[in-house]
Scaffold this motif. Structure first.
Motif, PDB file in Angstrom:
ATOM      1  N   ASP A 189      -2.976 -12.551   5.515  1.00 18.29           N
ATOM      2  CA  ASP A 189      -2.342 -11.793   6.604  1.00 18.29           C
ATOM      3  C   ASP A 189      -3.264 -11.612   7.807  1.00 18.29           C
ATOM      4  O   ASP A 189      -2.855 -11.049   8.823  1.00 18.29           O
TER       5      ASP A 189
ATOM      6  N   SER B 276       0.160  -3.101   0.189  1.00 18.94           N
ATOM      7  CA  SER B 276       0.499  -3.698  -1.107  1.00 18.94           C
ATOM      8  C   SER B 276       0.409  -2.659  -2.218  1.00 18.94           C
ATOM      9  O   SER B 276       1.268  -2.597  -3.112  1.00 18.94           O
TER      10      SER B 276
ATOM     11  N   ARG C  65       3.476  -0.879  -4.643  1.00 11.55           N
ATOM     12  CA  ARG C  65       3.375  -0.927  -6.104  1.00 11.55           C
ATOM     13  C   ARG C  65       3.281   0.467  -6.707  1.00 11.55           C
ATOM     14  O   ARG C  65       3.804   0.710  -7.798  1.00 11.55           O
TER      15      ARG C  65
ATOM     16  N   LYS D 209       5.938 -16.372   7.166  1.00 10.76           N
ATOM     17  CA  LYS D 209       5.686 -14.928   7.124  1.00 10.76           C
ATOM     18  C   LYS D 209       6.730 -14.220   7.996  1.00 10.76           C
ATOM     19  O   LYS D 209       7.779 -14.781   8.272  1.00 10.76           O
TER      20      LYS D 209
HETATM   21  C1  S3P Z   1       1.775  -9.340  -0.434  1.00 12.30           C
HETATM   22  C2  S3P Z   1       1.528 -10.686  -0.606  1.00 12.30           C
HETATM   23  C3  S3P Z   1       1.378 -11.642   0.499  1.00 12.30           C
HETATM   24  C4  S3P Z   1       1.170 -10.952   1.841  1.00 12.30           C
HETATM   25  C5  S3P Z   1       2.093  -9.767   2.017  1.00 12.30           C
HETATM   26  C6  S3P Z   1       1.889  -8.743   0.914  1.00 12.30           C
HETATM   27  C7  S3P Z   1       1.905  -8.469  -1.620  1.00 12.30           C
HETATM   28  O1  S3P Z   1       2.551 -12.415   0.590  1.00 12.30           O
HETATM   29  O2  S3P Z   1       1.357 -11.860   2.895  1.00 12.30           O
HETATM   30  O3  S3P Z   1       1.858  -9.135   3.267  1.00 12.30           O
HETATM   31  O4  S3P Z   1       1.836  -7.229  -1.471  1.00 12.30           O
HETATM   32  O5  S3P Z   1       2.068  -9.006  -2.721  1.00 12.30           O
HETATM   33  P1  S3P Z   1       2.742 -13.783  -0.271  1.00 12.30           P
HETATM   34  O6  S3P Z   1       2.794 -13.422  -1.674  1.00 12.30           O
HETATM   35  O7  S3P Z   1       4.042 -14.358   0.230  1.00 12.30           O
HETATM   36  O8  S3P Z   1       1.558 -14.628   0.104  1.00 12.30           O
END
Ligand code: S3P
Length: 451
Positions: free
Chosen positions: A333, A37, A41, A360
Protein backbone atom coordinates in the motif's frame (compact mmCIF):
# COMPACT_ATOMS: atom_id res chain seq x y z
CA UNK A 1 -11.06 24.27 0.28
CA UNK A 2 -13.82 24.48 -2.30
CA UNK A 3 -16.70 22.34 -3.44
CA UNK A 4 -16.71 21.44 -7.11
CA UNK A 5 -19.24 19.47 -9.05
CA UNK A 6 -18.27 15.83 -9.44
CA UNK A 7 -18.13 14.12 -12.80
CA UNK A 8 -21.30 12.01 -13.15
CA UNK A 9 -19.38 8.70 -13.01
CA UNK A 10 -18.47 9.34 -9.35
CA UNK A 11 -22.03 8.79 -8.28
CA UNK A 12 -21.75 11.64 -5.74
CA UNK A 13 -23.36 15.05 -5.99
CA UNK A 14 -20.25 16.89 -4.73
CA UNK A 15 -16.61 16.22 -4.09
CA UNK A 16 -14.15 18.34 -2.12
CA UNK A 17 -10.97 19.58 -3.76
CA UNK A 18 -7.99 21.00 -1.92
CA UNK A 19 -4.60 22.51 -2.79
CA UNK A 20 -1.74 21.25 -0.61
CA UNK A 21 0.85 24.02 -0.44
CA UNK A 22 4.59 23.91 0.23
CA UNK A 23 5.34 23.93 3.92
CA UNK A 24 8.11 24.56 6.41
CA UNK A 25 9.83 21.68 8.24
CA UNK A 26 7.78 18.95 9.89
CA UNK A 27 8.66 18.81 13.57
CA UNK A 28 7.43 17.61 16.96
CA UNK A 29 5.70 14.39 17.96
CA UNK A 30 2.65 12.93 16.23
CA UNK A 31 0.67 9.71 16.63
CA UNK A 32 -1.09 8.19 13.61
CA UNK A 33 -4.42 6.31 13.99
CA UNK A 34 -4.70 2.57 14.60
CA UNK A 35 -3.74 -0.03 12.03
CA UNK A 36 -6.53 -0.58 9.51
CA UNK A 37 -5.87 -4.30 8.95
CA UNK A 38 -5.74 -5.02 12.68
CA UNK A 39 -8.82 -2.89 13.35
CA UNK A 40 -10.94 -4.84 10.84
CA UNK A 41 -9.76 -8.13 12.28
CA UNK A 42 -10.31 -7.05 15.91
CA UNK A 43 -13.96 -6.39 15.15
CA UNK A 44 -14.42 -9.58 13.11
CA UNK A 45 -12.75 -11.92 15.58
CA UNK A 46 -14.44 -10.17 18.52
CA UNK A 47 -17.76 -10.72 16.75
CA UNK A 48 -17.02 -14.45 16.48
CA UNK A 49 -15.83 -14.92 20.06
CA UNK A 50 -18.20 -15.90 22.84
CA UNK A 51 -18.26 -12.96 25.24
CA UNK A 52 -17.01 -9.38 25.32
CA UNK A 53 -13.80 -8.13 23.66
CA UNK A 54 -12.43 -4.65 24.30
CA UNK A 55 -10.43 -2.78 21.68
CA UNK A 56 -8.28 0.29 22.28
CA UNK A 57 -6.79 2.35 19.48
CA UNK A 58 -9.33 1.15 16.90
CA UNK A 59 -9.11 3.09 13.63
CA UNK A 60 -12.37 4.99 13.30
CA UNK A 61 -12.08 5.29 9.53
CA UNK A 62 -14.96 4.66 7.14
CA UNK A 63 -13.60 1.27 6.03
CA UNK A 64 -13.51 -0.08 9.57
CA UNK A 65 -16.91 1.41 10.37
CA UNK A 66 -18.28 -0.47 7.33
CA UNK A 67 -17.00 -3.71 8.87
CA UNK A 68 -18.63 -2.80 12.20
CA UNK A 69 -21.97 -2.06 10.55
CA UNK A 70 -21.94 -5.36 8.63
CA UNK A 71 -21.11 -7.37 11.76
CA UNK A 72 -23.92 -5.62 13.63
CA UNK A 73 -26.27 -6.55 10.79
CA UNK A 74 -25.22 -10.17 11.39
CA UNK A 75 -25.93 -10.12 15.12
CA UNK A 76 -22.83 -8.81 16.92
CA UNK A 77 -23.09 -5.91 19.37
CA UNK A 78 -20.40 -3.31 18.72
CA UNK A 79 -20.26 -0.04 20.61
CA UNK A 80 -17.91 2.75 21.47
CA UNK A 81 -17.21 2.83 25.22
CA UNK A 82 -15.30 5.99 26.10
CA UNK A 83 -12.02 5.82 24.17
CA UNK A 84 -12.41 2.05 23.59
CA UNK A 85 -14.74 -0.13 21.58
CA UNK A 86 -16.50 -3.21 22.97
CA UNK A 87 -17.68 -6.15 20.92
CA UNK A 88 -20.14 -8.79 22.18
CA UNK A 89 -19.62 -11.77 19.90
CA UNK A 90 -22.12 -14.32 18.66
CA UNK A 91 -19.66 -17.25 18.56
CA UNK A 92 -18.32 -19.09 15.50
CA UNK A 93 -21.34 -20.45 13.62
CA UNK A 94 -23.63 -17.84 15.19
CA UNK A 95 -23.77 -15.16 12.49
CA UNK A 96 -27.34 -14.22 11.63
CA UNK A 97 -28.94 -13.60 8.27
CA UNK A 98 -28.54 -9.86 7.51
CA UNK A 99 -31.85 -8.22 6.61
CA UNK A 100 -30.44 -5.69 4.18
CA UNK A 101 -27.48 -5.52 1.78
CA UNK A 102 -24.07 -5.11 3.44
CA UNK A 103 -22.67 -1.80 2.20
CA UNK A 104 -18.90 -2.12 2.09
CA UNK A 105 -18.27 1.45 0.92
CA UNK A 106 -14.70 1.66 -0.42
CA UNK A 107 -13.32 -1.28 1.56
CA UNK A 108 -11.87 -4.34 -0.18
CA UNK A 109 -10.68 -5.78 3.14
CA UNK A 110 -14.18 -5.66 4.68
CA UNK A 111 -15.66 -7.26 1.56
CA UNK A 112 -13.24 -10.11 1.04
CA UNK A 113 -12.83 -11.09 4.70
CA UNK A 114 -16.56 -10.92 5.41
CA UNK A 115 -17.25 -13.02 2.30
CA UNK A 116 -14.98 -15.61 3.92
CA UNK A 117 -16.99 -15.51 7.14
CA UNK A 118 -20.35 -15.76 5.40
CA UNK A 119 -19.08 -18.65 3.21
CA UNK A 120 -19.24 -21.17 6.06
CA UNK A 121 -22.42 -19.91 7.73
CA UNK A 122 -25.85 -21.01 6.52
CA UNK A 123 -26.90 -17.50 5.55
CA UNK A 124 -27.23 -15.43 2.41
CA UNK A 125 -25.86 -11.93 2.05
CA UNK A 126 -25.72 -9.20 -0.58
CA UNK A 127 -22.54 -7.10 -0.79
CA UNK A 128 -22.52 -3.63 -2.34
CA UNK A 129 -19.86 -0.92 -2.56
CA UNK A 130 -18.91 2.42 -4.06
CA UNK A 131 -17.81 3.01 -7.66
CA UNK A 132 -14.17 2.10 -6.87
CA UNK A 133 -14.94 -1.11 -4.97
CA UNK A 134 -17.47 -2.18 -7.62
CA UNK A 135 -14.62 -2.41 -10.16
CA UNK A 136 -12.33 -4.59 -8.04
CA UNK A 137 -11.91 -8.32 -8.71
CA UNK A 138 -13.78 -10.65 -6.37
CA UNK A 139 -13.10 -13.81 -8.40
CA UNK A 140 -9.97 -14.30 -6.32
CA UNK A 141 -12.11 -15.07 -3.24
CA UNK A 142 -15.12 -16.47 -5.08
CA UNK A 143 -12.95 -19.29 -6.51
CA UNK A 144 -11.71 -20.86 -3.24
CA UNK A 145 -14.91 -20.12 -1.31
CA UNK A 146 -16.96 -21.83 -4.06
CA UNK A 147 -14.76 -24.91 -3.69
CA UNK A 148 -15.66 -24.86 0.01
CA UNK A 149 -19.35 -24.97 -0.95
CA UNK A 150 -20.53 -21.36 -0.98
CA UNK A 151 -22.43 -20.10 -4.02
CA UNK A 152 -22.21 -16.68 -5.62
CA UNK A 153 -24.09 -14.46 -8.03
CA UNK A 154 -21.65 -11.65 -8.82
CA UNK A 155 -22.03 -8.82 -11.32
CA UNK A 156 -20.50 -9.43 -14.77
CA UNK A 157 -16.72 -9.68 -14.47
CA UNK A 158 -16.92 -11.14 -10.95
CA UNK A 159 -17.48 -7.81 -9.18
CA UNK A 160 -19.83 -6.19 -6.68
CA UNK A 161 -22.76 -5.96 -6.23
CA UNK A 162 -23.01 -9.68 -5.52
CA UNK A 163 -25.20 -12.14 -3.67
CA UNK A 164 -23.76 -15.12 -1.87
CA UNK A 165 -25.06 -18.09 0.02
CA UNK A 166 -22.89 -19.77 2.61
CA UNK A 167 -22.66 -23.51 3.16
CA UNK A 168 -22.90 -25.03 6.64
CA UNK A 169 -21.06 -27.31 7.07
CA UNK A 170 -18.56 -26.13 4.46
CA UNK A 171 -15.89 -28.37 2.97
CA UNK A 172 -12.27 -27.96 4.12
CA UNK A 173 -9.79 -27.32 1.30
CA UNK A 174 -6.09 -26.97 0.70
CA UNK A 175 -5.57 -23.78 -1.30
CA UNK A 176 -2.40 -22.49 -2.88
CA UNK A 177 -2.64 -18.72 -3.33
CA UNK A 178 -2.32 -17.74 -7.01
CA UNK A 179 -1.78 -14.07 -6.02
CA UNK A 180 0.17 -12.69 -3.05
CA UNK A 181 -2.88 -11.48 -1.14
CA UNK A 182 -3.50 -11.34 2.60
CA UNK A 183 -7.15 -10.73 1.88
CA UNK A 184 -7.54 -13.96 -0.07
CA UNK A 185 -5.53 -15.89 2.52
CA UNK A 186 -7.67 -14.44 5.29
CA UNK A 187 -10.96 -15.11 3.48
CA UNK A 188 -10.14 -18.82 3.24
CA UNK A 189 -8.88 -19.02 6.85
CA UNK A 190 -11.97 -17.22 8.15
CA UNK A 191 -14.20 -19.61 6.21
CA UNK A 192 -12.13 -22.38 7.84
CA UNK A 193 -13.13 -21.17 11.32
CA UNK A 194 -16.57 -22.73 10.94
CA UNK A 195 -15.57 -25.63 8.67
CA UNK A 196 -15.09 -29.06 10.24
CA UNK A 197 -11.52 -30.38 9.85
CA UNK A 198 -8.36 -28.68 8.60
CA UNK A 199 -8.46 -25.82 6.11
CA UNK A 200 -5.02 -25.16 4.62
CA UNK A 201 -3.63 -22.14 2.78
CA UNK A 202 -0.23 -22.30 1.09
CA UNK A 203 1.39 -18.97 0.62
CA UNK A 204 4.35 -19.00 -1.83
CA UNK A 205 5.13 -15.35 -1.06
CA UNK A 206 4.51 -14.20 2.53
CA UNK A 207 1.91 -11.45 3.01
CA UNK A 208 0.80 -9.59 6.14
CA UNK A 209 0.20 -12.13 8.90
CA UNK A 210 -2.18 -10.31 11.26
CA UNK A 211 -4.91 -12.91 10.72
CA UNK A 212 -2.64 -15.72 11.84
CA UNK A 213 -1.23 -13.85 14.86
CA UNK A 214 -4.60 -12.60 16.02
CA UNK A 215 -6.59 -15.80 15.48
CA UNK A 216 -4.08 -17.62 17.65
CA UNK A 217 -4.53 -14.92 20.29
CA UNK A 218 -8.30 -15.51 20.16
CA UNK A 219 -7.67 -19.21 20.83
CA UNK A 220 -7.97 -20.75 17.35
CA UNK A 221 -5.99 -23.91 16.63
CA UNK A 222 -3.79 -22.51 13.86
CA UNK A 223 -0.32 -23.60 12.78
CA UNK A 224 2.19 -22.01 10.41
CA UNK A 225 5.03 -23.98 8.82
CA UNK A 226 7.75 -22.29 6.81
CA UNK A 227 9.81 -24.14 4.26
CA UNK A 228 11.92 -22.74 1.43
CA UNK A 229 10.27 -19.34 1.86
CA UNK A 230 6.78 -20.85 1.47
CA UNK A 231 4.26 -20.71 4.33
CA UNK A 232 1.65 -23.37 5.02
CA UNK A 233 -1.12 -22.22 7.33
CA UNK A 234 -3.60 -24.69 8.80
CA UNK A 235 -6.67 -23.89 10.82
CA UNK A 236 -8.86 -26.43 12.60
CA UNK A 237 -12.59 -25.92 12.68
CA UNK A 238 -15.05 -25.45 14.04
CA UNK A 239 -13.07 -23.15 16.30
CA UNK A 240 -14.01 -21.81 19.72
CA UNK A 241 -12.83 -18.22 20.00
CA UNK A 242 -12.54 -16.57 23.39
CA UNK A 243 -12.83 -12.80 23.80
CA UNK A 244 -9.67 -10.67 23.94
CA UNK A 245 -8.54 -7.22 24.98
CA UNK A 246 -6.71 -5.74 22.02
CA UNK A 247 -4.47 -2.71 21.76
CA UNK A 248 -4.19 -1.68 18.11
CA UNK A 249 -0.77 -0.23 17.20
CA UNK A 250 -0.41 2.79 14.91
CA UNK A 251 -0.74 2.04 11.20
CA UNK A 252 2.63 1.84 9.37
CA UNK A 253 0.77 2.59 6.12
CA UNK A 254 -0.41 5.92 7.59
CA UNK A 255 2.96 6.63 9.21
CA UNK A 256 4.58 6.20 5.77
CA UNK A 257 3.08 9.49 4.51
CA UNK A 258 4.72 11.38 7.35
CA UNK A 259 8.00 9.46 7.06
CA UNK A 260 8.24 10.50 3.40
CA UNK A 261 7.10 14.06 4.16
CA UNK A 262 9.77 14.53 6.85
CA UNK A 263 12.39 12.94 4.58
CA UNK A 264 11.75 15.31 1.66
CA UNK A 265 10.96 18.63 3.40
CA UNK A 266 14.24 20.33 4.37
CA UNK A 267 14.82 20.95 8.07
CA UNK A 268 12.29 18.34 9.23
CA UNK A 269 12.81 16.37 12.44
CA UNK A 270 9.63 14.48 13.30
CA UNK A 271 8.84 11.69 15.75
CA UNK A 272 5.99 9.40 14.73
CA UNK A 273 4.99 7.51 17.86
CA UNK A 274 3.70 3.97 18.27
CA UNK A 275 4.19 2.70 14.69
CA UNK A 276 3.50 -0.98 14.02
CA UNK A 277 6.60 -2.59 12.48
CA UNK A 278 5.46 -6.11 11.75
CA UNK A 279 8.08 -7.46 9.29
CA UNK A 280 5.29 -8.25 6.80
CA UNK A 281 4.41 -4.52 6.79
CA UNK A 282 7.61 -2.51 7.27
CA UNK A 283 9.03 -2.69 3.72
CA UNK A 284 8.59 1.06 3.12
CA UNK A 285 10.91 1.97 5.98
CA UNK A 286 13.53 -0.50 4.74
CA UNK A 287 13.35 0.89 1.20
CA UNK A 288 13.50 4.50 2.41
CA UNK A 289 16.59 3.58 4.45
CA UNK A 290 18.16 2.07 1.30
CA UNK A 291 17.50 5.41 -0.41
CA UNK A 292 19.38 7.22 2.34
CA UNK A 293 16.50 8.28 4.59
CA UNK A 294 17.40 9.15 8.16
CA UNK A 295 14.98 7.04 10.23
CA UNK A 296 15.76 5.96 13.80
CA UNK A 297 13.69 3.40 15.66
CA UNK A 298 13.23 4.53 19.25
CA UNK A 299 11.87 2.54 22.19
CA UNK A 300 11.28 -0.71 20.30
CA UNK A 301 8.61 -2.72 22.12
CA UNK A 302 5.61 -4.99 21.65
CA UNK A 303 2.00 -3.76 21.52
CA UNK A 304 -0.87 -6.22 21.11
CA UNK A 305 1.50 -8.96 19.93
CA UNK A 306 3.04 -6.73 17.23
CA UNK A 307 6.50 -5.10 17.14
CA UNK A 308 6.20 -1.35 17.57
CA UNK A 309 8.59 1.63 17.79
CA UNK A 310 8.60 5.42 17.69
CA UNK A 311 10.19 6.58 14.43
CA UNK A 312 12.37 9.69 14.40
CA UNK A 313 12.59 10.90 10.81
CA UNK A 314 14.92 13.70 9.75
CA UNK A 315 15.27 15.32 6.35
CA UNK A 316 17.85 13.59 4.15
CA UNK A 317 19.10 13.65 0.58
CA UNK A 318 17.49 10.58 -1.01
CA UNK A 319 19.07 8.49 -3.78
CA UNK A 320 17.10 6.70 -6.47
CA UNK A 321 17.36 2.89 -6.35
CA UNK A 322 16.09 -0.22 -8.07
CA UNK A 323 13.46 -1.58 -5.66
CA UNK A 324 13.61 -5.36 -5.19
CA UNK A 325 10.19 -6.69 -6.32
CA UNK A 326 10.35 -9.32 -3.54
CA UNK A 327 9.80 -6.59 -0.96
CA UNK A 328 6.51 -5.53 -2.62
CA UNK A 329 4.07 -7.54 -0.46
CA UNK A 330 5.49 -5.94 2.72
CA UNK A 331 4.80 -2.43 1.39
CA UNK A 332 2.02 -3.05 -1.11
CA UNK A 333 0.00 0.00 0.00
CA UNK A 334 3.03 2.29 0.27
CA UNK A 335 4.14 2.46 -3.36
CA UNK A 336 2.16 5.63 -4.16
CA UNK A 337 4.04 7.55 -1.47
CA UNK A 338 7.32 5.84 -2.34
CA UNK A 339 6.87 7.24 -5.87
CA UNK A 340 6.74 10.71 -4.30
CA UNK A 341 9.97 10.05 -2.40
CA UNK A 342 11.51 8.81 -5.68
CA UNK A 343 10.41 12.00 -7.44
CA UNK A 344 12.46 14.01 -4.91
CA UNK A 345 15.53 11.74 -4.92
CA UNK A 346 18.70 12.08 -6.97
CA UNK A 347 18.82 9.76 -9.95
CA UNK A 348 16.42 7.12 -11.17
CA UNK A 349 14.15 4.81 -9.17
CA UNK A 350 12.98 1.65 -10.89
CA UNK A 351 10.06 -0.41 -9.58
CA UNK A 352 8.72 -3.67 -11.00
CA UNK A 353 6.53 -6.64 -10.10
CA UNK A 354 3.69 -4.32 -9.09
CA UNK A 355 0.80 -5.70 -11.18
CA UNK A 356 -1.35 -5.87 -8.02
CA UNK A 357 -1.27 -2.07 -7.82
CA UNK A 358 -3.56 -1.98 -10.83
CA UNK A 359 -6.44 -3.57 -8.86
CA UNK A 360 -6.35 -1.55 -5.64
CA UNK A 361 -8.81 1.26 -4.79
CA UNK A 362 -7.66 2.65 -8.16
CA UNK A 363 -5.13 1.58 -10.77
CA UNK A 364 -2.34 3.05 -8.67
CA UNK A 365 0.33 2.84 -11.35
CA UNK A 366 -1.66 4.84 -13.87
CA UNK A 367 -3.14 7.20 -11.25
CA UNK A 368 0.29 8.05 -9.79
CA UNK A 369 1.91 8.27 -13.23
CA UNK A 370 -0.72 10.81 -14.30
CA UNK A 371 -0.65 12.76 -11.01
CA UNK A 372 3.14 13.01 -10.81
CA UNK A 373 3.49 13.89 -14.52
CA UNK A 374 0.93 16.66 -14.04
CA UNK A 375 3.11 17.92 -11.17
CA UNK A 376 6.21 18.14 -13.36
CA UNK A 377 7.86 14.75 -12.73
CA UNK A 378 9.55 12.83 -15.56
CA UNK A 379 8.60 9.17 -15.48
CA UNK A 380 7.82 6.09 -17.51
CA UNK A 381 4.81 3.92 -16.80
CA UNK A 382 5.51 0.24 -17.45
CA UNK A 383 3.07 -2.65 -17.24
CA UNK A 384 4.27 -3.65 -13.76
CA UNK A 385 5.89 -0.55 -12.31
CA UNK A 386 7.07 3.04 -12.68
CA UNK A 387 10.51 4.37 -13.54
CA UNK A 388 10.92 7.80 -11.98
CA UNK A 389 13.56 10.46 -12.61
CA UNK A 390 14.17 12.28 -9.35
CA UNK A 391 14.52 16.06 -9.01
CA UNK A 392 17.65 15.74 -6.87
CA UNK A 393 15.88 17.44 -3.97
CA UNK A 394 14.57 20.43 -5.92
CA UNK A 395 10.89 21.16 -5.28
CA UNK A 396 8.47 19.66 -7.81
CA UNK A 397 6.72 22.13 -10.11
CA UNK A 398 3.26 21.36 -8.70
CA UNK A 399 -0.01 21.36 -10.60
CA UNK A 400 -0.95 24.25 -12.81
CA UNK A 401 -4.57 24.20 -13.93
CA UNK A 402 -6.46 20.95 -13.48
CA UNK A 403 -6.40 19.17 -10.10
CA UNK A 404 -4.91 15.66 -10.00
CA UNK A 405 -7.45 12.86 -10.17
CA UNK A 406 -7.54 10.56 -7.13
CA UNK A 407 -10.19 8.14 -8.45
CA UNK A 408 -11.79 7.60 -5.00
CA UNK A 409 -8.41 6.38 -3.71
CA UNK A 410 -7.35 7.65 -0.29
CA UNK A 411 -3.69 6.73 -0.81
CA UNK A 412 -3.43 8.64 -4.09
CA UNK A 413 -4.93 11.69 -2.36
CA UNK A 414 -2.54 11.53 0.61
CA UNK A 415 0.53 10.78 -1.52
CA UNK A 416 -0.12 13.77 -3.76
CA UNK A 417 -0.79 15.93 -0.68
CA UNK A 418 2.75 15.05 0.45
CA UNK A 419 4.03 15.89 -3.05
CA UNK A 420 2.37 19.29 -2.61
CA UNK A 421 4.45 20.00 0.51
CA UNK A 422 7.62 19.63 -1.55
CA UNK A 423 6.43 21.61 -4.56
CA UNK A 424 6.82 25.19 -5.77
CA UNK A 425 3.20 26.06 -6.30
CA UNK A 426 1.29 23.36 -4.45
CA UNK A 427 -0.61 20.32 -5.69
CA UNK A 428 -4.36 20.49 -6.19
CA UNK A 429 -6.24 17.28 -5.36
CA UNK A 430 -9.66 16.80 -6.96
CA UNK A 431 -11.30 15.06 -4.00
CA UNK A 432 -9.98 14.67 -0.46
CA UNK A 433 -13.09 12.97 0.94
CA UNK A 434 -11.70 9.41 0.44
CA UNK A 435 -8.92 10.17 2.95
CA UNK A 436 -11.50 9.50 5.68
CA UNK A 437 -11.60 5.82 4.74
CA UNK A 438 -8.25 5.18 6.45
CA UNK A 439 -6.90 8.39 8.01
CA UNK A 440 -9.64 10.80 9.10
CA UNK A 441 -7.28 13.24 10.89
CA UNK A 442 -4.60 13.30 8.15
CA UNK A 443 -4.98 17.02 7.35
CA UNK A 444 -5.10 17.99 11.04
CA UNK A 445 -1.91 16.03 11.81
CA UNK A 446 -0.19 17.52 8.79
CA UNK A 447 -1.06 20.98 9.99
CA UNK A 448 0.08 20.19 13.53
CA UNK A 449 3.43 18.81 12.32
CA UNK A 450 4.15 21.66 9.93
CA UNK A 451 3.20 24.65 12.09
C1 S3P B 1 -5.02 -5.96 3.44
C2 S3P B 1 -4.31 -6.61 2.44
C3 S3P B 1 -3.78 -5.94 1.24
C4 S3P B 1 -3.78 -4.42 1.38
C5 S3P B 1 -5.06 -3.90 2.00
C6 S3P B 1 -5.28 -4.51 3.38
C7 S3P B 1 -5.50 -6.73 4.60
O1 S3P B 1 -4.60 -6.27 0.14
O2 S3P B 1 -3.58 -3.82 0.12
O3 S3P B 1 -5.01 -2.49 2.13
O4 S3P B 1 -5.87 -6.12 5.62
O5 S3P B 1 -5.51 -7.96 4.52
P1 S3P B 1 -4.32 -7.60 -0.75
O6 S3P B 1 -4.56 -8.76 0.09
O7 S3P B 1 -5.31 -7.50 -1.88
O8 S3P B 1 -2.90 -7.46 -1.21
Amino acid sequence: MCAVKAPPSYGYAFVTSHRFMPTGPLTGHIRVPGDKSISHRSLMFGALAVGRSRISGLLEGEDVLATAAALRAMGARIERDGEDWVVDGVGVGGLLQPETALDMGNSGTSTRLLMGLVASHGITAAFTGDASLSKRPMGRVIDPLSTMGASFTPSPGGTLPLMMEGMQPAVPIEYRLPVASAQVKSAVLLAGLNTPGFTTVIEPIPTRDHTERMLRGFGAELTVEEKDGERTIRIHGPADLHPCDIEVPGDPSSAAFFAVAASIVPGSDLVIENVGLNPTRDGIFRVLAQMGANIDKLDEREVGGEPVADLRVRHAALQGIEVDPEIAPSMIDEFPVLFVAAAMASGTTVTSGLDELRVKESDRLSAMAAALSASGVTLEEREDGLVIEGSGGDPLRGTANAPVKTHLDHRIAMSMAIAGLASQGGVEIDDIEPIATSFPNFAALLEAASS
